[in-house]
Design an enzyme around this catalytic site. Sequence first.
Site, PDB file in Angstrom:
ATOM      1  N   ASP A 152      39.196  36.106  38.029  1.00 18.38           N
ATOM      2  CA  ASP A 152      38.569  37.248  37.347  1.00 18.38           C
ATOM      3  C   ASP A 152      37.859  36.825  36.059  1.00 18.38           C
ATOM      4  O   ASP A 152      37.189  37.644  35.420  1.00 18.38           O
ATOM      5  CB  ASP A 152      39.614  38.332  37.062  1.00 18.38           C
ATOM      6  N   SER A 166      44.634  34.558  48.133  1.00 13.88           N
ATOM      7  CA  SER A 166      44.474  35.919  47.623  1.00 13.88           C
ATOM      8  C   SER A 166      45.825  36.581  47.413  1.00 13.88           C
ATOM      9  O   SER A 166      46.616  36.733  48.351  1.00 13.88           O
ATOM     10  CB  SER A 166      43.656  36.751  48.620  1.00 13.88           C
ATOM     11  N   GLN A 191      46.212  39.623  46.746  1.00 13.51           N
ATOM     12  CA  GLN A 191      46.207  40.940  47.392  1.00 13.51           C
ATOM     13  C   GLN A 191      46.644  40.812  48.847  1.00 13.51           C
ATOM     14  O   GLN A 191      47.436  41.614  49.345  1.00 13.51           O
ATOM     15  CB  GLN A 191      44.823  41.573  47.282  1.00 13.51           C
TER      16      GLN A 191
HETATM   17  C1  S3P Z   1      44.507  40.870  42.144  1.00 12.16           C
HETATM   18  C2  S3P Z   1      44.164  39.745  42.833  1.00 12.16           C
HETATM   19  C3  S3P Z   1      42.822  39.142  42.791  1.00 12.16           C
HETATM   20  C4  S3P Z   1      42.034  39.632  41.590  1.00 12.16           C
HETATM   21  C5  S3P Z   1      42.123  41.109  41.404  1.00 12.16           C
HETATM   22  C6  S3P Z   1      43.560  41.543  41.235  1.00 12.16           C
HETATM   23  C7  S3P Z   1      45.867  41.406  42.301  1.00 12.16           C
HETATM   24  O1  S3P Z   1      42.131  39.482  43.970  1.00 12.16           O
HETATM   25  O2  S3P Z   1      40.683  39.250  41.699  1.00 12.16           O
HETATM   26  O3  S3P Z   1      41.393  41.525  40.264  1.00 12.16           O
HETATM   27  O4  S3P Z   1      46.300  42.227  41.480  1.00 12.16           O
HETATM   28  O5  S3P Z   1      46.533  41.018  43.261  1.00 12.16           O
HETATM   29  P1  S3P Z   1      42.265  38.633  45.324  1.00 12.16           P
HETATM   30  O6  S3P Z   1      43.658  38.704  45.783  1.00 12.16           O
HETATM   31  O7  S3P Z   1      41.327  39.302  46.290  1.00 12.16           O
HETATM   32  O8  S3P Z   1      41.808  37.256  44.966  1.00 12.16           O
END
Ligand code: S3P
Length: 428
Positions: free
Chosen positions: A315, A166, A168
Amino acid sequence: MTVELSFKGPLKGETLVPSDKSISHRAAIFSSIAKGKSIIRNYLMARDPLSTLNALRLLDVDISVEGSTLVISGKGLQGLREPDDVIDCENSGTTMRLLSGLLAGQPFFSVLTGDSSLRQRPMGRVILPLRMMGAHLVARKDDSLPPVAIKGGGLKGIEYISPHASAQVKSAVLLAGLYAEGKTSVIEPHKSRDHTERMLSSMGVEIKVEGLKVTLTPPEELAPVDITVPGDFSSAAFFIVAALIIPGSEVLVRNVGVNPTRTGLLDVLMRMGAEVEILNQREVSGEPVADILSKYTPDLRATEVKEEEIPKAIDEFPVLTVAATQAEGITIIRGASELRVKESDRIAAMVSELRKMGAEIEEYPDGVSIKGPVELKGAQLSSYGDHRIAMALSVAALLSDVPSTIDDSSSVEISFPGFYEILSRLGQ
Ligand code: S3P
């Protein structure tokens, strides 16, 4: 708002798409703690990145907006101020998770909340490593769901082996790492998008990438940036797939970010035999950018998408399932249980809605299998208030002469204001 859509003819022509959502969030957040004025051109003026700007303003950051250009007066690493109210991240998981990391580094109290969808999304995945670094975080439902309350400061660097691929989570830990004593490393099970690593490096932060391990050395300061945000591949994906499956179509999407940690959909579509070309590759503000030409491909073949490919196409799952309904054979997508904790449960949402249209789709805990090709027919569809479900179903609806209705279609404003205008222009 409910939208009604049906087949009206091929999609033809060229288009731009809105700016990249992930890069927009990061540019605003990192600039806020840089030393001096940053300029961000082509910021995504959609609901999610606007939530980030509202949050940063509550932390006393001065942001001026002219059209889609932002000028952010960075406050330096130590210049943020305790917010005098709860910070509402609305629908934006990226805002909440990245800010959790930033706020874990601040010696003050803050609370992050969001809308009813965001308040159901897991936060334990950022709370756990940030606590290991020494921050105090508590949250609803045994510290798993928003609101999240944070009292930060006094952090120590850690080596965090993340169970999630992830970006994020990785970004939250690295943001906290900017404030920690000693180095901070994150090791992921599979590579997630690397916009944070690229942008922080361009701001002078020492970032070492060794395979799946990213290590950050805390800097004295962050240099301001002057960056131009490219078009969002995740928004382009809807037109790339629409052109592939709607007879007679040919669409050129210009100025799209093609960072390889984001373009897993292209790898999958190429295996399916898709006629897609990447043209005019270049680099803009440290990110690869290109134009993408996509042509109707009547003989798409099914494929298997494995767990390690999922983060690069996370996504794009909703629109990929639509493509799979038109491919010969059984497409299998597994190892994608993360999709159940997005803005909606995207596995359940696509299974239920594509079935209404006549798709042959099986649901697994961590994915789907789809047998094609099937002639989809119009139906009354629900977007589950999720922007990417609304747009994927809109593409599916264009395959049938029988109109489909899609509820709550205004959710497209989260990432793609103007989606329906572009769709109808390409359809004329
Ligand atoms: C994102 C990371 C992804 C993605 C989200 C945006 C980001 O999520 O699905 O739309 O900008 O870091 P995850 O880190 O939970 O996979």
